[in-house]
Design a protein around this motif. Sequence first.
Motif, mmCIF file in Angstrom:
data_model
loop_
_atom_site.group_PDB
_atom_site.id
_atom_site.type_symbol
_atom_site.label_atom_id
_atom_site.label_comp_id
_atom_site.label_asym_id
_atom_site.label_seq_id
_atom_site.Cartn_x
_atom_site.Cartn_y
_atom_site.Cartn_z
ATOM 1 N N ALA A 1 -6.484 -1.962 -1.571
ATOM 2 C CA ALA A 1 -5.016 -1.887 -1.586
ATOM 3 C C ALA A 1 -4.456 -2.389 -0.262
ATOM 4 O O ALA A 1 -3.451 -3.107 -0.219
ATOM 5 N N HIS A 2 -5.117 -2.016 0.840
ATOM 6 C CA HIS A 2 -4.692 -2.480 2.163
ATOM 7 C C HIS A 2 -4.802 -4.006 2.267
ATOM 8 O O HIS A 2 -3.875 -4.690 2.690
ATOM 9 N N ALA A 3 -5.954 -4.542 1.839
ATOM 10 C CA ALA A 3 -6.160 -5.985 1.893
ATOM 11 C C ALA A 3 -5.159 -6.722 1.018
ATOM 12 O O ALA A 3 -4.611 -7.760 1.410
ATOM 13 N N GLU B 1 4.677 -3.859 0.436
ATOM 14 C CA GLU B 1 4.973 -2.451 0.695
ATOM 15 C C GLU B 1 4.323 -1.551 -0.354
ATOM 16 O O GLU B 1 3.776 -0.488 -0.021
ATOM 17 N N TYR B 2 4.360 -1.972 -1.614
ATOM 18 C CA TYR B 2 3.790 -1.157 -2.691
ATOM 19 C C TYR B 2 2.303 -0.899 -2.433
ATOM 20 O O TYR B 2 1.829 0.239 -2.483
ATOM 21 N N TRP B 3 1.541 -1.958 -2.178
ATOM 22 C CA TRP B 3 0.093 -1.795 -2.032
ATOM 23 C C TRP B 3 -0.277 -1.143 -0.704
ATOM 24 O O TRP B 3 -1.215 -0.333 -0.648
ATOM 25 N N LEU B 4 0.451 -1.454 0.339
ATOM 26 C CA LEU B 4 0.166 -0.794 1.617
ATOM 27 C C LEU B 4 0.466 0.695 1.542
ATOM 28 O O LEU B 4 -0.269 1.521 2.111
ATOM 29 N N GLY C 1 -4.143 0.964 6.516
ATOM 30 C CA GLY C 1 -3.040 0.834 5.568
ATOM 31 C C GLY C 1 -1.783 1.486 6.099
ATOM 32 O O GLY C 1 -0.677 0.947 5.974
ATOM 33 N N ALA C 2 -1.932 2.675 6.708
ATOM 34 C CA ALA C 2 -0.782 3.375 7.291
ATOM 35 C C ALA C 2 -0.175 2.550 8.415
ATOM 36 O O ALA C 2 1.054 2.428 8.533
ATOM 37 N N TYR C 3 -1.039 1.941 9.252
ATOM 38 C CA TYR C 3 -0.537 1.126 10.362
ATOM 39 C C TYR C 3 0.183 -0.117 9.848
ATOM 40 O O TYR C 3 1.264 -0.465 10.322
ATOM 41 N N ALA C 4 -0.437 -0.796 8.854
ATOM 42 C CA ALA C 4 0.179 -2.013 8.318
ATOM 43 C C ALA C 4 1.503 -1.700 7.642
ATOM 44 O O ALA C 4 2.465 -2.473 7.745
ATOM 45 N N LEU C 5 1.588 -0.545 6.957
ATOM 46 C CA LEU C 5 2.845 -0.141 6.326
ATOM 47 C C LEU C 5 3.905 0.128 7.391
ATOM 48 O O LEU C 5 5.065 -0.293 7.260
ATOM 49 N N LEU D 1 5.221 -3.107 8.753
ATOM 50 C CA LEU D 1 6.144 -3.750 7.813
ATOM 51 C C LEU D 1 7.511 -3.079 7.854
ATOM 52 O O LEU D 1 8.554 -3.748 7.920
ATOM 53 N N LEU D 2 7.517 -1.755 7.818
ATOM 54 C CA LEU D 2 8.781 -1.018 7.811
ATOM 55 C C LEU D 2 9.528 -1.198 9.136
ATOM 56 O O LEU D 2 10.757 -1.315 9.160
#
Length: 607
Positions: free
Chosen positions: A120-122, A137-140, A151-155, A158-159
């Motif tokens: 999901a992160h990838a 955003e959905y997958w992260l 994943g939390a960091y990438a989200l 993005l935000l």
Amino acid sequence: MDVMGDKATLFETGRFVQPSSREDTDTPDEAGEIADEAAEELRQRLAAEAGDVEAMSVLGAMLLRRGDLDGAEPHLRAATAAGDRAAANNLGVLLHQRGYADEAAGWWRIAAVAGSAAAAHALGRHHRERGDEPAAEYWLRQAAEQGHTLGAYALADLLEHRGDAGAEKWMRVAAERGHREAAYRLARALDRKAAREADGDNGVQVLDEVEQWYRQAAARGHRRAALHLGTILEKRGELKEAGRWYLTSAKDGEARAACALGFLLRDAGDTENAAVWWLRAAQDGDGNAANALGALHAERGETQTAERWYRAAMDAGDVNGAYNLGLLCAEQGRTAPAEQWYRRAAYAGHREAANALAILLLRAGDEKGAEPWFSKAAEAGSVDAAFNLGILHAGRGEEQAALRWYERAAAAGHTEAALQVGMARLRDGDEQEAERHLRCAAGGGSAEAAYRLATVLDARRPPEPAHELGEPVHRRSECEEWYERAASQGHRRAQVRVGMLAAARGDVAEAARWYREAAEAGSRNGAFNLGLLLAREGSEPEAAVWWTRAADAGHGRAALRLALVYARRGELAEGQRWADRAVALGPASVAERAARLRDALRQELSA
């Protein structure tokens, strides 16, 4: 998307999965890695050939990790076909490395739908790189909510890019799970928040949390976090620990930390080691360090080396380099190049360079050219430029315009500007405002302001109360304290006044000390009063010496005293000469008495 192709990149992105059971893991358990990898690979290969799906997945991951894409692909495809989600994720990694990003995303989707947080992160990063932020955003979010740190960091990233308030929550989640970049970025965000809330208790609490996250990131090897932690500790006065973090950051290649460490060492008196770190930082492109090296060589008189480092600072984009070059040229009397460098820095927005350029032009007689640069510097916040504009307008007799600039500089803490405002308010009769500004200037070290403030307080001081037996009671007043402060700073009129106050108390020695100090500094009143004191103590010959000094400086009463001294001695011609001098010097009452004495001496001489 991160370029993948080696072990470190694969593990850091979280896209490579080495399953140890049927559950996904983001990174292999290195502590449990078998020393003999060949034997382990053989064991997994035998199991895979026997149809063990998990062995296929593990073997494919091992080969992928080693970079054997051709060997890994059939095993990963076979495991994926059998429903292994870790294999599906790693197959996506493999295809991404081969350049088949869309096909990789397809397998990541399959793995993510099956519950793989890493996939999901990838997949989220894949969509973000293609500009599809809603899908990203959905997958992260899917990855983050399953506890995937990256994943939390990438989200959060993005935000934050979108200005979404939810960014801090996910950055905190990633930081709490040990993500060092998340800890650093959370600290930076909280640092900005603390700056906005600096005056409240909440601001103090936020600063404590800022330090905590910088410390966590720095402990995990984040060099910029170590730099910021060092800065916090230095401001707090914990220089030893600050130096340790600067050193850690500098050794990791952070030029700003090397520069800061240099300043810390310089302040401790170790200029040699400071120069070593400044050199290291300057060679890495730090303009501030190059300027520091330039200043160090300039202090040693090595002007050519200083100029070379100032130029290096300028080339690194530090506008202070051009300003410092201007200062260096000005000190050498090279006015034309100084003006050139000042202009270059001033056009780049350097306010002190604009002020220096204006001063240079003013000294050359170009007042018209100087004024716009003073204005530009003052508008940019240069306190000295605001004060200089006040002087410029005062010189033209534009008192109101001068006062506005003086007030602006005084509000920013300029001592001499506060003195000028205080004097203006005294002329206007606004004693309360005058006192306020004079106190500011006197507190800032202005001897003239201390003297003026003392005269204001002295004028409103009530008469000294008398003792019940009729003897005066001397109490030390605030005005005396200010007179003494000004006197100790060399203010001649204050020294005379302190001497008079001491004489009034009967402290002849103290009075003589202050009168003598003022007289030796050129005060004619000090010389006259010292003469009076000496005459009263029976030392008229020495008194005559000081009266002569005062009279030569234009003191009429001292000339009259000398005329009387010489008349009593019978030196009538010399007495007449000093009487003539007293008539010329005045004031009117002295001139009248001196004229009578002169006429009497003239008659005596002609008899």
